[in-house]
Design an enzyme around this catalytic site. Structure first.
Site, PDB file in Angstrom:
ATOM      1  N   GLU A 101       0.814  -1.213   0.000  1.00  0.00           N
ATOM      2  CA  GLU A 101       0.000   0.000   0.000  1.00  0.00           C
ATOM      3  C   GLU A 101       0.847   1.262   0.000  1.00  0.00           C
ATOM      4  O   GLU A 101       1.941   1.305   0.559  1.00  0.00           O
ATOM      5  CB  GLU A 101      -0.853   0.041   1.271  1.00  0.00           C
ATOM      6  CG  GLU A 101      -1.803  -1.102   1.332  1.00  0.00           C
ATOM      7  CD  GLU A 101      -2.894  -0.874   2.360  1.00  0.00           C
ATOM      8  OE1 GLU A 101      -3.809  -1.682   2.385  1.00  0.00           O
ATOM      9  OE2 GLU A 101      -2.830   0.103   3.128  1.00  0.00           O
ATOM     10  N   CYS A 114       3.172   8.349   1.921  1.00  0.00           N
ATOM     11  CA  CYS A 114       3.661   7.317   2.837  1.00  0.00           C
ATOM     12  C   CYS A 114       3.914   6.051   2.017  1.00  0.00           C
ATOM     13  O   CYS A 114       2.989   5.509   1.417  1.00  0.00           O
ATOM     14  CB  CYS A 114       2.586   7.101   3.902  1.00  0.00           C
ATOM     15  SG  CYS A 114       2.952   5.760   5.030  1.00  0.00           S
ATOM     16  N   CYS A 121       5.702  -7.655   7.146  1.00  0.00           N
ATOM     17  CA  CYS A 121       6.780  -7.284   8.079  1.00  0.00           C
ATOM     18  C   CYS A 121       7.031  -8.463   9.003  1.00  0.00           C
ATOM     19  O   CYS A 121       6.094  -9.120   9.446  1.00  0.00           O
ATOM     20  CB  CYS A 121       6.399  -6.047   8.891  1.00  0.00           C
ATOM     21  SG  CYS A 121       7.712  -5.546  10.034  1.00  0.00           S
ATOM     22  N   CYS A 125       5.033  -6.693  15.737  1.00  0.00           N
ATOM     23  CA  CYS A 125       4.581  -5.851  16.852  1.00  0.00           C
ATOM     24  C   CYS A 125       3.093  -6.170  17.066  1.00  0.00           C
ATOM     25  O   CYS A 125       2.327  -6.261  16.109  1.00  0.00           O
ATOM     26  CB  CYS A 125       4.779  -4.376  16.528  1.00  0.00           C
ATOM     27  SG  CYS A 125       6.490  -3.969  16.187  1.00  0.00           S
ATOM     28  N   CYS A 128       0.090  -3.963  15.585  1.00  0.00           N
ATOM     29  CA  CYS A 128       0.195  -3.531  14.186  1.00  0.00           C
ATOM     30  C   CYS A 128      -0.376  -4.581  13.230  1.00  0.00           C
ATOM     31  O   CYS A 128       0.020  -5.751  13.267  1.00  0.00           O
ATOM     32  CB  CYS A 128       1.660  -3.267  13.865  1.00  0.00           C
ATOM     33  SG  CYS A 128       1.973  -2.977  12.113  1.00  0.00           S
ATOM     34  N   CYS A 345      -2.031   4.681  10.068  1.00  0.00           N
ATOM     35  CA  CYS A 345      -0.878   3.921  10.546  1.00  0.00           C
ATOM     36  C   CYS A 345      -1.282   2.576  11.087  1.00  0.00           C
ATOM     37  O   CYS A 345      -2.198   2.485  11.894  1.00  0.00           O
ATOM     38  CB  CYS A 345      -0.248   4.627  11.743  1.00  0.00           C
ATOM     39  SG  CYS A 345       0.769   5.948  11.307  1.00  0.00           S
TER      40      CYS A 345
HETATM   41  N1  SAH Z   1       8.124  -0.497  10.566  1.00  0.00           N
HETATM   42  C1  SAH Z   1       8.345   0.863  10.777  1.00  0.00           C
HETATM   43  C2  SAH Z   1       7.523   1.770   9.876  1.00  0.00           C
HETATM   44  C3  SAH Z   1       6.085   1.428   9.586  1.00  0.00           C
HETATM   45  S1  SAH Z   1       4.872   1.600  10.807  1.00  0.00           S
HETATM   46  C4  SAH Z   1       8.109   1.220  12.221  1.00  0.00           C
HETATM   47  O1  SAH Z   1       7.579   0.399  12.944  1.00  0.00           O
HETATM   48  O2  SAH Z   1       8.512   2.303  12.624  1.00  0.00           O
HETATM   49  C5  SAH Z   1       4.562   3.358  10.970  1.00  0.00           C
HETATM   50  C6  SAH Z   1       4.164   3.747  12.396  1.00  0.00           C
HETATM   51  O3  SAH Z   1       2.831   3.291  12.724  1.00  0.00           O
HETATM   52  C7  SAH Z   1       5.060   3.135  13.450  1.00  0.00           C
HETATM   53  O4  SAH Z   1       5.356   4.074  14.452  1.00  0.00           O
HETATM   54  C8  SAH Z   1       4.186   2.041  14.006  1.00  0.00           C
HETATM   55  O5  SAH Z   1       4.601   1.621  15.267  1.00  0.00           O
HETATM   56  C9  SAH Z   1       2.828   2.688  14.001  1.00  0.00           C
HETATM   57  N2  SAH Z   1       1.706   1.754  14.126  1.00  0.00           N
HETATM   58  C10 SAH Z   1       1.674   0.450  13.818  1.00  0.00           C
HETATM   59  N3  SAH Z   1       0.439  -0.065  14.061  1.00  0.00           N
HETATM   60  C11 SAH Z   1      -0.315   0.944  14.525  1.00  0.00           C
HETATM   61  C12 SAH Z   1      -1.701   1.049  14.906  1.00  0.00           C
HETATM   62  N4  SAH Z   1      -2.525   0.012  14.843  1.00  0.00           N
HETATM   63  N5  SAH Z   1      -2.151   2.252  15.306  1.00  0.00           N
HETATM   64  C13 SAH Z   1      -1.333   3.334  15.323  1.00  0.00           C
HETATM   65  N6  SAH Z   1      -0.033   3.292  14.958  1.00  0.00           N
HETATM   66  C14 SAH Z   1       0.475   2.110  14.561  1.00  0.00           C
HETATM   67 FE1  SF4 Z   2       6.643  -4.022  11.377  1.00  0.00          FE
HETATM   68 FE2  SF4 Z   2       4.348  -2.929  12.143  1.00  0.00          FE
HETATM   69 FE3  SF4 Z   2       6.280  -3.332  13.925  1.00  0.00          FE
HETATM   70 FE4  SF4 Z   2       6.587  -1.424  12.042  1.00  0.00          FE
HETATM   71  S1  SF4 Z   2       5.060  -1.460  13.682  1.00  0.00           S
HETATM   72  S2  SF4 Z   2       8.091  -2.967  12.692  1.00  0.00           S
HETATM   73  S3  SF4 Z   2       5.491  -2.422  10.329  1.00  0.00           S
HETATM   74  S4  SF4 Z   2       5.180  -4.935  12.803  1.00  0.00           S
END
Ligand code: SAH
Ligand code: SF4
Length: 360
Positions: A101, A114, A121, A125, A128, A345
């Site tokens: 995306e 973005c 990934c 996390c 996410c 995000c």
């Molecule tokens: N992998 C990288 C970049 C992509 S995620 C990272 O983790 O930094 C972009 C941002 O969105 C990151 O700060 C991530 O932690 C946050 N994010 C992920 N899932 C989310 C969610 N469900 N709600 C709000 N922010 C989220």
């Molecule tokens: Fe990967 Fe999502 Fe964690 Fe970013 S926040 S490192 S995209 S699992």
């Protein structure tokens, strides 16, 4: 893990969109072109969206023929588009039957694109949606750059003022391709953006932050999301490998050599009810960031299917922000954009909400 799928070479021809500006220069030299030809080719590609060597009429016929024999220009196309009530646009690109995306967020004073850096990934996390999907492969340079070329076309060349690597994937686990793409974004014959307008967000891959600082200077955003290792271990498995202390040490080292981060690194902190949002957590956060020049961006958690988290309430987020402000931190609360089309995000899974999906 095979990170080379689709990379450069098809029938021994090279896709020039996979090359950094320096590599294009070297490649052109190897086929006998003059030094300035690389600038001309980059202008055709990145300013004029031209992908046919035969149309690049300021390049000699002889070199155009050699280019056709040895190389090609192939971009990855968007295949679906969705537009949010707030103007945010989301596009899907299909790669190996998987989806990535790209999201465009127009605002009054700036317009941010973005981009994704991987398909899925691996870092899992807990909060996410991309992480829940698992990892498929790294994107090539051309697949990263295609997102920008295609977006420019869809928004009719309206300006993209900022580019953030906050889409799918962990950019620092695809370091070489991301750095080549960043060099194209920065290059005056590429997209010509200033380093202060490009942000790479990372969950904290310590050795890659160290390498990055030797390769390029751009804005760094750190997905910290917790004020101590106990909480971070619970929600971000990567913390067991690179804990908060080692992460903040790497960040301080990066900042020493960085001009782009003059106003400090961006610390991202997702607000999860009863997990990391207490007043004490805010105090702890202020304490661990005391020695790291930083701006803090609080992110209301975006929900997705089958997740048990709840976002902190707006009141709680404001209280948290005010504690940090009282301690002297520049603290902002991220506005959620494109939530109705799952473009916010952490909602990026490559799925389109059925309302008003356009096939391109
Ligand atoms: N992998 C990288 C970049 C992509 S995620 C990272 O983790 O930094 C972009 C941002 O969105 C990151 O700060 C991530 O932690 C946050 N994010 C992920 N899932 C989310 C969610 N469900 N709600 C709000 N922010 C989220
Ligand atoms: Fe990967 Fe999502 Fe964690 Fe970013 S926040 S490192 S995209 S699992």
């Amino acid at each position: 893990m095979n990170t080379n799928i689709n990379l450069n070479i098809v029938n021994s021809k090279i896709n020039l969109l996979n090359l950094s500006p320096k590599q294009i220069q070297l490649f052109l030299k190897s086929i006998g072109a003059k030094n300035f030809t690389s600038e001309q080719i980059m202008q055709w590609i990145y300013s004029h969206n031209c992908f046919d060597f035969n149309k690049m009429l300021n390049i000699s016929k002889n070199i155009r023929e050699k280019l056709n024999q040895t190389s090609y220009l192939k971009i990855s196309n968007f295949s679906e588009e969705q537009i949010s009530f707030d103007g945010t646009m989301k596009w899907i690109t299909f790669l190996n039957n998987k989806k990535i995306e790209t999201v465009y967020i127009p605002e009054k004073k700036r317009s941010t694109l973005c981009v994704s850096s991987q398909i899925g990934c691996a870092l899992k996390c807990d909060f996410c949606a991309t992480g829940k999907q698992g990892f498929y492969r790294n994107l090539t340079v051309s697949e990263i750059i295609s997102q920008i070329l295609q977006a420019k076309k869809r928004i009719d060349n309206k300006k993209i003022t900022n580019i953030v690597f906050m889409g799918m994937g962990e950019p620092l686990l695809n370091l070489n391709n991301v750095v080549s793409a960043l060099k194209i974004i920065l290059n005056k014959n590429g997209f010509g953006l200033s380093k202060r307008r490009i942000t790479v967000s990372t969950s904290g891959i310590v050795p890659a932050i160290n390498k990055l600082s030797q390769k390029i200077d751009i804005n760094l955003a750190i997905s910290l999301h917790a004020p101590n290792n106990y909480i971070r271990n619970l929600i971000m498995p990567i913390n067991k490998k690179y804990n908060i202390e080692s992460l903040l040490t790497a960040v301080s080292r990066y900042l020493k050599h960085s001009n782009a981060n003059r106003n400090g690194v961006t610390i991202e902190y997702v607000m999860l009810q009863n997990i990391n949002d207490s007043n004490q957590n805010a105090e702890e956060l202020a304490c661990i960031l005391k020695k790291v020049p930083s701006k803090i961006n609080l992110i209301p958690w975006n929900s997705f299917k089958n997740s048990s988290f709840i976002s902190s309430t707006p009141d709680k987020i404001n209280i948290f922000a005010n504690i940090l402000r009282q301690k002297g931190f520049n603290t902002t609360i991220r506005k959620n954009r494109g939530e109705d089309i799952n473009a916010a995000c952490g909602q990026l899974t490559g799925n389109m909400i059925n309302r008003s999906k356009n096939h391109l």
